[in-house]
Design an enzyme around this catalytic site. Structure first.
Site, PDB file in Angstrom:
ATOM      1  N   TYR A 156       9.844 -44.736 -19.209  1.00 20.39           N
ATOM      2  CA  TYR A 156      10.750 -44.053 -18.291  1.00 20.39           C
ATOM      3  C   TYR A 156      10.481 -42.549 -18.264  1.00 20.39           C
ATOM      4  CZ  TYR A 156      15.140 -42.735 -16.014  1.00 20.39           C
ATOM      5  OH  TYR A 156      16.074 -42.219 -15.153  1.00 20.39           O
ATOM      6  N   ASP A 157      10.402 -41.935 -19.458  1.00 21.53           N
ATOM      7  CA  ASP A 157      10.230 -40.485 -19.527  1.00 21.53           C
ATOM      8  C   ASP A 157       8.925 -40.047 -18.871  1.00 21.53           C
ATOM      9  OD1 ASP A 157      12.391 -41.027 -21.080  1.00 21.53           O
ATOM     10  OD2 ASP A 157      11.666 -40.055 -22.890  1.00 21.53           O
ATOM     11  N   ASN A 171      23.195 -36.879 -17.234  1.00 22.33           N
ATOM     12  CA  ASN A 171      24.089 -38.026 -17.401  1.00 22.33           C
ATOM     13  C   ASN A 171      25.183 -38.034 -16.340  1.00 22.33           C
ATOM     14  OD1 ASN A 171      22.800 -37.468 -20.097  1.00 22.33           O
ATOM     15  ND2 ASN A 171      23.872 -39.361 -20.597  1.00 22.33           N
ATOM     16  N   HIS A 188      18.729 -35.129 -29.426  1.00 22.57           N
ATOM     17  CA  HIS A 188      19.862 -34.619 -30.185  1.00 22.57           C
ATOM     18  C   HIS A 188      20.799 -33.785 -29.316  1.00 22.57           C
ATOM     19  CE1 HIS A 188      17.007 -35.604 -33.445  1.00 22.57           C
ATOM     20  NE2 HIS A 188      18.101 -35.816 -34.152  1.00 22.57           N
ATOM     21  N   LYS A 189      20.234 -33.050 -28.359  1.00 22.77           N
ATOM     22  CA  LYS A 189      21.050 -32.204 -27.494  1.00 22.77           C
ATOM     23  C   LYS A 189      20.573 -32.346 -26.058  1.00 22.77           C
ATOM     24  CE  LYS A 189      22.342 -28.629 -30.831  1.00 22.77           C
ATOM     25  NZ  LYS A 189      22.368 -27.165 -31.114  1.00 22.77           N
TER      26      LYS A 189
END
Length: 446
Positions: free
Chosen positions: A268-269, A297, A396-397
């Site tokens: 996907y990425d 998101n 993570h972020k």
């Protein structure tokens, strides 16, 4: 010497026409119409009629956009005003002014100029192709385009899309639905192409990773080729996953990312990164008009209930009285935008003059534990939290820098999480309990 005999009555006589009309004077072609208009004050009556007609058009109430676009018509009109925070700063005023100008120019129907537009001056509807248009985001985009007066062709293979998302448009002559996979060529005549087709949740794109990267690469190639052939403007919906596990926070469009090219999420990425490359190559090499959006998101009604994304997971688990599963320590951060904000951003990007890429997301940042707390407040304060090991390559972020979209598109999200989440919960409650009526009693019991 030869003689010639002439008999009486056989002599040749030259007949002269007794009437010869005078040649027309060229200036009479101008004088006669003017004389006709001035005679009996015809010109005065003409201007009087124009004035009366203009007055009637100005006094009539304005026409409204079509309503009743399914159960979520608030997406099309009301949500943008009902949940707007106070706009006291100068930047907010500029953004709102830009939104008003855009909506009036595009004919979105939510704002009116105060009078009917004569039929000959009304905005001409576009013919628009939306790939993945039966999916979560695509179906809301279709609602807005239909409400604006455009003709929409939806192409979907229904891997993650649902016919129920667009059924309320069946019977509309401006709506067409084609069951088709974009990895196969498609020939249609359109003015714009919104290319959304691709599974976007980890559960779905990991299910068949080869198919996922084919959709991103071959499907994008096919749609770019179509745009080149028919002269259509092309918009690619890319993703914040192109940034991978970012080392820059918040992420700007100039950041190149930190992506694992061989991981379980790479289909996907890297697929989306390749799709962006193809889009820019068609733009530079073939002159195709393109736009690129990097979507962060997004949540809202019509999301797949069990698609593995954190918001839908938490909402479905809370409604079913199951523990909320938090992966890792729950300190990972995400930013959540309501679907109506995203659709507004996509339409502004398509109608604007800037290629991009543009980050489209909500800069409000939540940890997974904070999101679980909001879900508990909204659905069930007694919902339990269950911790599980984190998944591979989980960022993570994740927080967008949307200053570019604010400046060039006049766009920013308007719906906060605590306002948008109840609308999603209402939709999920109806679908979970409505689709499983036999389990409703056990699910609703404490």
């Amino acid at each position: 010497m030869a003689s010639e005999l002439f008999f009486r009555g056989q002599e040749t006589h030259h007949i002269i026409n007794a009437y010869t009309p005078k040649p027309r004077k060229p200036w009479q072609n101008v004088i006669r119409p003017v004389h006709y208009m001035l005679k009996e004050k015809r010109l005065v009556f003409l201007f009087a009629g124009i004035a009366i007609a203009s007055l009637i058009f100005a006094m009539l109430p304005s026409s409204r956009a079509p309503s009743g676009q399914g159960s979520y018509s608030y997406i099309n009109n009301a949500i943008y005003d009902s949940h707007l925070p106070s706009e006291s700063t100068h930047s907010h005023s500029i953004a709102r002014a830009h939104r008003i100008i855009y909506q009036n120019r595009a004919g979105l129907g939510s704002l009116h100029s105060g009078g009917k537009i004569p039929l000959g001056l009304q905005r001409k509807g576009l013919r628009i192709l939306v790939t993945g248009g039966a999916g979560f985001v695509g179906s809301h985009l279709v609602d807005r385009l239909i409400a604006r007066g455009d003709s929409v062709i939806v192409v979907d293979n229904f891997f993650t899309g649902r016919k129920e998302n667009v059924m309320h448009h069946f019977g509309n002559p401006r709506f067409e639905l084609i069951r088709h996979d974009v990895v196969e060529p498609l020939l249609v005549e359109v003015d714009q192409i919104y290319h959304l087709a691709c599974p976007a949740s980890p559960v779905h794109y990991k299910h068949n990773p080869v198919k996922t990267i084919k959709t991103n690469v071959v499907g994008t190639l096919n749609m770019l080729g179509l745009a080149k052939r028919v002269g259509a403007r092309f918009l690619l919906t890319s993703t914040s996953e192109v940034y991978g596990d970012p080392l820059q926070h918040p992420q700007k469009e100039t950041y190149w990312g930190n992506v694992n090219p061989i991981g379980v999420r790479s289909c996907y990425d890297e697929g989306k990164r390749t799709a962006e490359t193809l889009t820019m190559d068609y733009h530079r090499g073939a002159g195709v008009e393109v736009r690129i959006a990097r979507i962060f998101n997004t949540y809202g009604p019509r999301m797949c209930i069990d698609d593995g994304r954190v918001v839908s997971n938490f909402v479905a688990q809370a409604l079913r009285k199951e523990p909320l599963t938090v992966y890792g320590d729950g300190k990972q951060t995400r930013s959540f935008q309501f679907v109506s904000d995203l659709v507004e951003g996509l339409m502004r990007l398509m109608e604007g003059e800037h290629v991009g890429p543009f980050n489209l997301g909500n800069p409000g940042e939540f940890t997974m534990l904070e999101l679980a707390g909001v879900v508990q407040e909204t659905i069930d304060p007694n919902a339990q939290i269950e911790f599980r090991p984190n998944t591979a390559d989980d960022p993570h972020k994740r927080k967008p820098d949307i200053s570019k979209a604010k400046e060039l598109l006049g766009w920013e999200p308007k719906v906060p999480l605590r306002k948008g989440l109840p609308l999603m919960v209402q939709d999920f409650r109806q679908r979970i309990f409505g689709d499983h009526k036999e389990d409703s009693s056990s699910v609703s019991s404490p």
